[in-house]
Design an enzyme around this catalytic site. Structure first.
Site, mmCIF file in Angstrom:
data_model
loop_
_atom_site.group_PDB
_atom_site.id
_atom_site.type_symbol
_atom_site.label_atom_id
_atom_site.label_comp_id
_atom_site.label_asym_id
_atom_site.label_seq_id
_atom_site.Cartn_x
_atom_site.Cartn_y
_atom_site.Cartn_z
ATOM 1 N N PRO A 16 48.189 50.140 43.423
ATOM 2 C CA PRO A 16 48.581 51.404 44.626
ATOM 3 C C PRO A 16 49.386 50.555 45.585
ATOM 4 O O PRO A 16 48.777 49.473 46.178
ATOM 5 C CB PRO A 16 47.091 51.927 44.834
ATOM 6 C CG PRO A 16 46.198 50.885 44.500
ATOM 7 C CD PRO A 16 46.748 49.968 43.603
ATOM 8 N N GLN A 68 44.155 57.079 44.055
ATOM 9 C CA GLN A 68 43.068 56.274 44.714
ATOM 10 C C GLN A 68 42.638 57.059 46.092
ATOM 11 O O GLN A 68 43.506 57.453 46.959
ATOM 12 C CB GLN A 68 43.873 54.966 45.149
ATOM 13 C CG GLN A 68 43.050 53.965 45.751
ATOM 14 C CD GLN A 68 43.189 52.666 46.379
ATOM 15 O OE1 GLN A 68 44.365 52.795 47.365
ATOM 16 N NE2 GLN A 68 43.000 51.765 45.785
ATOM 17 N N CYS A 92 41.062 47.985 51.596
ATOM 18 C CA CYS A 92 41.847 48.054 52.594
ATOM 19 C C CYS A 92 41.654 47.042 53.792
ATOM 20 O O CYS A 92 40.655 47.324 54.407
ATOM 21 C CB CYS A 92 42.591 49.402 52.900
ATOM 22 S SG CYS A 92 43.780 49.405 54.276
ATOM 23 N N LYS A 103 38.655 49.315 43.520
ATOM 24 C CA LYS A 103 39.518 48.100 43.746
ATOM 25 C C LYS A 103 39.054 47.395 45.009
ATOM 26 O O LYS A 103 38.841 48.142 46.242
ATOM 27 C CB LYS A 103 41.102 48.631 43.997
ATOM 28 C CG LYS A 103 41.932 47.363 44.468
ATOM 29 C CD LYS A 103 43.433 47.921 44.251
ATOM 30 C CE LYS A 103 44.452 46.775 44.536
ATOM 31 N NZ LYS A 103 44.901 46.679 45.975
ATOM 32 N N ASN A 152 43.887 40.546 40.156
ATOM 33 C CA ASN A 152 45.225 41.031 41.157
ATOM 34 C C ASN A 152 45.308 40.112 42.468
ATOM 35 O O ASN A 152 44.396 39.343 42.746
ATOM 36 C CB ASN A 152 44.882 42.575 41.734
ATOM 37 C CG ASN A 152 46.020 42.908 42.779
ATOM 38 O OD1 ASN A 152 45.462 43.133 43.920
ATOM 39 N ND2 ASN A 152 47.152 42.934 42.406
ATOM 40 N N GLY A 153 46.536 40.072 42.621
ATOM 41 C CA GLY A 153 46.908 38.979 43.966
ATOM 42 C C GLY A 153 47.875 37.727 43.362
ATOM 43 O O GLY A 153 47.384 37.311 42.286
ATOM 44 N N ARG A 169 53.445 43.552 44.505
ATOM 45 C CA ARG A 169 54.725 43.370 45.219
ATOM 46 C C ARG A 169 55.723 42.757 44.039
ATOM 47 O O ARG A 169 57.028 43.248 44.261
ATOM 48 C CB ARG A 169 54.610 42.447 45.953
ATOM 49 C CG ARG A 169 54.053 42.920 47.590
ATOM 50 C CD ARG A 169 53.735 41.941 48.401
ATOM 51 N NE ARG A 169 52.509 41.159 48.102
ATOM 52 C CZ ARG A 169 51.976 40.195 48.997
ATOM 53 N NH1 ARG A 169 52.397 39.860 50.119
ATOM 54 N NH2 ARG A 169 50.879 39.393 48.342
HETATM 55 C C1 LIG Z 1 53.205 47.569 51.059
HETATM 56 C C2 LIG Z 1 51.655 47.584 50.699
HETATM 57 C C3 LIG Z 1 50.960 48.360 50.424
HETATM 58 C C4 LIG Z 1 49.706 48.579 49.710
HETATM 59 N N1 LIG Z 1 49.005 49.684 49.592
HETATM 60 C C5 LIG Z 1 47.882 49.780 48.996
HETATM 61 C C6 LIG Z 1 47.091 50.796 48.726
HETATM 62 O O1 LIG Z 1 47.505 52.060 49.141
HETATM 63 N N2 LIG Z 1 45.751 50.679 48.197
HETATM 64 C C7 LIG Z 1 45.692 49.478 47.575
HETATM 65 O O2 LIG Z 1 44.340 49.385 47.127
HETATM 66 N N3 LIG Z 1 46.003 48.401 48.096
HETATM 67 C C8 LIG Z 1 47.437 48.520 48.645
HETATM 68 N N4 LIG Z 1 48.088 47.325 48.680
HETATM 69 C C9 LIG Z 1 47.617 45.874 48.174
HETATM 70 C C10 LIG Z 1 48.160 45.894 46.539
HETATM 71 O O3 LIG Z 1 47.784 46.715 45.863
HETATM 72 C C11 LIG Z 1 47.618 44.464 46.043
HETATM 73 O O4 LIG Z 1 46.272 44.488 46.051
HETATM 74 C C12 LIG Z 1 48.033 43.271 47.043
HETATM 75 O O5 LIG Z 1 49.492 43.378 47.501
HETATM 76 C C13 LIG Z 1 48.185 42.009 46.309
HETATM 77 O O6 LIG Z 1 49.015 41.797 45.088
HETATM 78 P P1 LIG Z 1 50.166 40.923 44.960
HETATM 79 O O7 LIG Z 1 50.075 39.644 45.833
HETATM 80 O O8 LIG Z 1 50.520 40.655 43.998
HETATM 81 O O9 LIG Z 1 51.123 41.710 45.908
HETATM 82 C C14 LIG Z 1 49.307 47.372 49.297
HETATM 83 C C15 LIG Z 1 49.993 46.071 49.475
HETATM 84 C C16 LIG Z 1 51.247 46.251 50.278
HETATM 85 C C17 LIG Z 1 52.090 44.897 50.230
#
Ligand SMILES: Cc1cc2nc3c(=O)[nH]c(=O)nc-3n(C[C@H](O)[C@H](O)[C@H](O)COP(=O)(O)O)c2cc1C
Length: 313
Positions: A21, A75, A105, A143, A204-205, A229
């Site tokens: 998400p 979510q 969050c 999550k 994730n991450g 991302r």
């Molecule tokens: C712009 C942005 C918006 C996000 N919105 C949400 C969200 O609505 N809900 C959520 O659980 N995580 C949210 N996240 C976290 C991501 O889902 C993910 O856990 C985080 O970016 C780590 O993954 P990555 O390192 O592959 O980007 C957001 C992250 C970013 C950068």
């Protein structure tokens, strides 16, 4: 990485490569794209249960979906079990098959309201929220992060609580709240959580390449991965990983997204979404910097279309 289906309650997810998400990005058009490319499950961005309770129109728009979306996952963000239950069981969510609860969050105002990652500090409340959402009869997933601070992580313990409360799956963002979105995730925490529970665990991450995906699956022993991302930068990562045939170019993909988003959302939202998506897409494309300003100056979708054609030609 090994591609397999994942059982989630009565649902069978077509692959173990999930889309995260993301506020401002995972609207209906992007979810359709990710599914088309082989994603096993896609989520709406976080939706405040409290705002839904007050029938907030902008929040309700986040629930937009159609029959075309194979499996529908929303979510929910919230810290009060009774409100979460009311919303999970409400008509507003009747089309959704999966409810994911945001327990990760890190944003200060969310944290201060006892929502998102704050729930990791209040396990009885987190457990009550999972049990409350289960009353909807839908699959319920969580999550979360690895904890609040890097020097005090408790992922496995938290995962066990989620399983005991009835969660059908847990996705772990391998960073603590204090790390926000930077730094190398603690994959060993995800590995420990995986050995502690029998429900599916998704890692994730920090997955920014095919090699990362394979290595993180191996290192954590997780059942699947969740891309965030990097999928905005390269949506083809889904088709490459899942070996799903896709002959589209990035230009075709972005043009399709423009048509789809403008069919369902207003011009303000559509423009903001396409500009941000195109900016992610051009990140590693040489010689495109000159178009960035033009992209952001474009005042209509038609203008954006012309710039996008130059960027992704
Ligand atoms: C712009 C942005 C918006 C996000 N919105 C949400 C969200 O609505 N809900 C959520 O659980 N995580 C949210 N996240 C976290 C991501 O889902 C993910 O856990 C985080 O970016 C780590 O993954 P990555 O390192 O592959 O980007 C957001 C992250 C970013 C950068």
């Amino acid at each position: 990485m090994e591609i397999k289906k994942i059982r989630l309650g009565n649902l069978l997810l077509p692959s173990n490569v999930l889309m995260a998400p993301l506020v401002g990005y995972t609207c209906y058009p992007f979810r359709m794209l990710a599914y088309e490319m082989g994603a096993g499950l896609c989520f709406t961005e976080m939706v405040s249960a409290n705002a839904l309770k007050y029938q907030d129109q902008a929040t309700k728009r986040l629930l937009l979906t159609t029959k075309q979306e194979t499996i529908k996952a929303v979510q929910l963000l919230g810290g009060i079990p009774t409100i979460m239950e009311k919303m999970a069981c409400s008509e507003l969510l009747k089309d959704f098959d999966v409810i994911d609860i945001n327990m990760g969050c890190p944003v200060p105002n969310v944290f201060k309201s006892g929502e998102g990652s704050a729930l990791m500090l209040d396990q009885p409340r987190a457990s009550a929220i999972i049990r409350a959402c289960k009353k909807s009869g839908k699959a319920v997933t969580v999550k979360c992060r690895t904890g609040i601070r890097e020097d005090k992580m408790f992922t496995a313990e938290f995962a066990r609580m989620c399983e005991d409360a009835g969660a059908d799956m847990i996705t772990i963002h391998g960073r603590s709240r204090s790390m926000m979105y930077e730094g190398r995730p603690y994959y060993e925490e995800i590995e420990q959580a995986k050995t502690a529970v029998s429900i599916p665990v998704i890692a994730n991450g920090g997955i920014f390449s095919i090699e990362d995906a394979t290595q993180i699956m191996e290192q954590t022993g997780a059942d699947g991965i969740m891309l965030a991302r990097y999928a905005l930068e390269n949506p083809f990562i889904f088709s490459t990983l899942t070996r799903k045939k896709c002959e589209k170019t990035l230009l075709q993909v972005v043009l399709e997204q423009i048509d789809l988003v403008s069919g369902y959302y207003d011009e303000t939202f559509s423009l903001a979404y396409i500009r941000k998506l195109a900016a992610y897409g051009m990140k590693k494309r040489k010689g495109t910097k000159q178009y960035k300003e033009r992209l952001y100056r474009s005042g209509s979708l038609e203008e954006v279309k012309e710039v996008v054609k130059l960027i992704f030609a």
